[in-house]
Enzyme design. Structure first.
Site, mmCIF file in Angstrom:
data_model
loop_
_atom_site.group_PDB
_atom_site.id
_atom_site.type_symbol
_atom_site.label_atom_id
_atom_site.label_comp_id
_atom_site.label_asym_id
_atom_site.label_seq_id
_atom_site.Cartn_x
_atom_site.Cartn_y
_atom_site.Cartn_z
ATOM 1 N N HIS A 120 -18.173 11.094 4.143
ATOM 2 C CA HIS A 120 -18.603 9.740 4.507
ATOM 3 C C HIS A 120 -20.128 9.734 4.628
ATOM 4 O O HIS A 120 -20.697 10.625 5.275
ATOM 5 C CB HIS A 120 -17.948 9.340 5.835
ATOM 6 C CG HIS A 120 -18.361 7.975 6.284
ATOM 7 N ND1 HIS A 120 -17.885 6.820 5.701
ATOM 8 C CD2 HIS A 120 -19.226 7.583 7.243
ATOM 9 C CE1 HIS A 120 -18.435 5.778 6.277
ATOM 10 N NE2 HIS A 120 -19.253 6.208 7.221
ATOM 11 N N ARG B 211 0.828 -1.217 0.000
ATOM 12 C CA ARG B 211 0.000 0.000 0.000
ATOM 13 C C ARG B 211 0.856 1.258 0.000
ATOM 14 O O ARG B 211 0.533 2.249 -0.641
ATOM 15 C CB ARG B 211 -0.901 0.032 1.242
ATOM 16 C CG ARG B 211 -2.074 -0.891 1.142
ATOM 17 C CD ARG B 211 -2.930 -0.826 2.402
ATOM 18 N NE ARG B 211 -3.971 -1.816 2.317
ATOM 19 C CZ ARG B 211 -5.165 -1.605 1.759
ATOM 20 N NH1 ARG B 211 -5.467 -0.422 1.273
ATOM 21 N NH2 ARG B 211 -6.057 -2.563 1.710
#
Ligand code: GRF
Length: 196
Positions: A112, A68
């Protein structure tokens, strides 16, 4: 106020990104889009950004496999190269490592689809329905090392109506997100400008 160079990170259709680009077309908006970056080369939002005259690039996460941080270093090179001063995550579906989050802490925000601190993570509307909530919403927050965990900047909410499903809620919430995100981003820019 000086306009901050804005990078928007996406993974898909990019409707929130489009709302930010539209708001930032006003000359007095406190952010100026310099880059749209997607981890998926086929993201629809890349075409929308290019059509709006904004530099748009894909940094595909797949060749990096499980590394990552290597993926994020490639993103970081593109972000720094574009002169990024603030990052808005808009439907960006990769969890970020502490390295990246710490590097951009105080300069990165996210939208979100829940009334945080409730329903971090995925399937927010279904989980709200299952729990018998009476409302759902969206939150713009500073990004911190915990997932969907940073300080809240601004929220918008919507009552749950009889017959609502996760899909109807997502559809009714989307226009609220598109109004919320540009306002919250402007607030974030003000905070950064005061600190600089
Ligand atoms: C939005 O619901 C946003 O809240 C969430 O992902 C979705 C992205 O949609 N983080 P879009 O790509 O902005 O249309």
């Amino acid at each position: 106020m000086k306009r901050l160079n804005l990078a928007i990170l996406i993974s898909g259709r990019g409707s929130n990104m489009a709302a930010l680009l539209k708001a930032a077309a006003a000359p007095d908006y406190p952010a100026r889009p310099v880059l749209v970056l997607s981890n998926r080369p086929d993201a629809l939002g890349l075409e929308t950004a290019l059509a709006a005259g904004v530099q748009a690039v894909a940094v595909d996460h797949k060749p990096f496999g499980k590394d990552r941080e290597a993926f994020e270093r490639a993103m970081d090179t593109a972000l720094v190269g574009a002169g990024t001063q603030i990052i808005a995550l808009a439907g960006f579906m990769r969890v970020l490592t502490p390295w990246f989050v710490e590097k951009w802490q105080g300069r990165m925000i996210n939208i979100h689809p829940s009334l945080l601190p409730k329903y971090k993570g995925l399937d927010t509307h279904q989980r709200a329905l299952d729990a018998g909530e009476t409302e759902v919403g969206a939150t713009v927050h500073w990004v911190s090392p915990g997932v969907d965990d940073g300080e809240i900047i601004q929220q918008a909410s919507l009552p749950i109506l009889p017959g609502d499903t996760a899909d109807t809620l997502a559809a009714r919430l989307l226009p609220l997100e598109h109004a919320l995100y540009p306002e919250a981003l402007a607030r974030a820019c003000t905070r950064i400008a005061q600190a600089d």
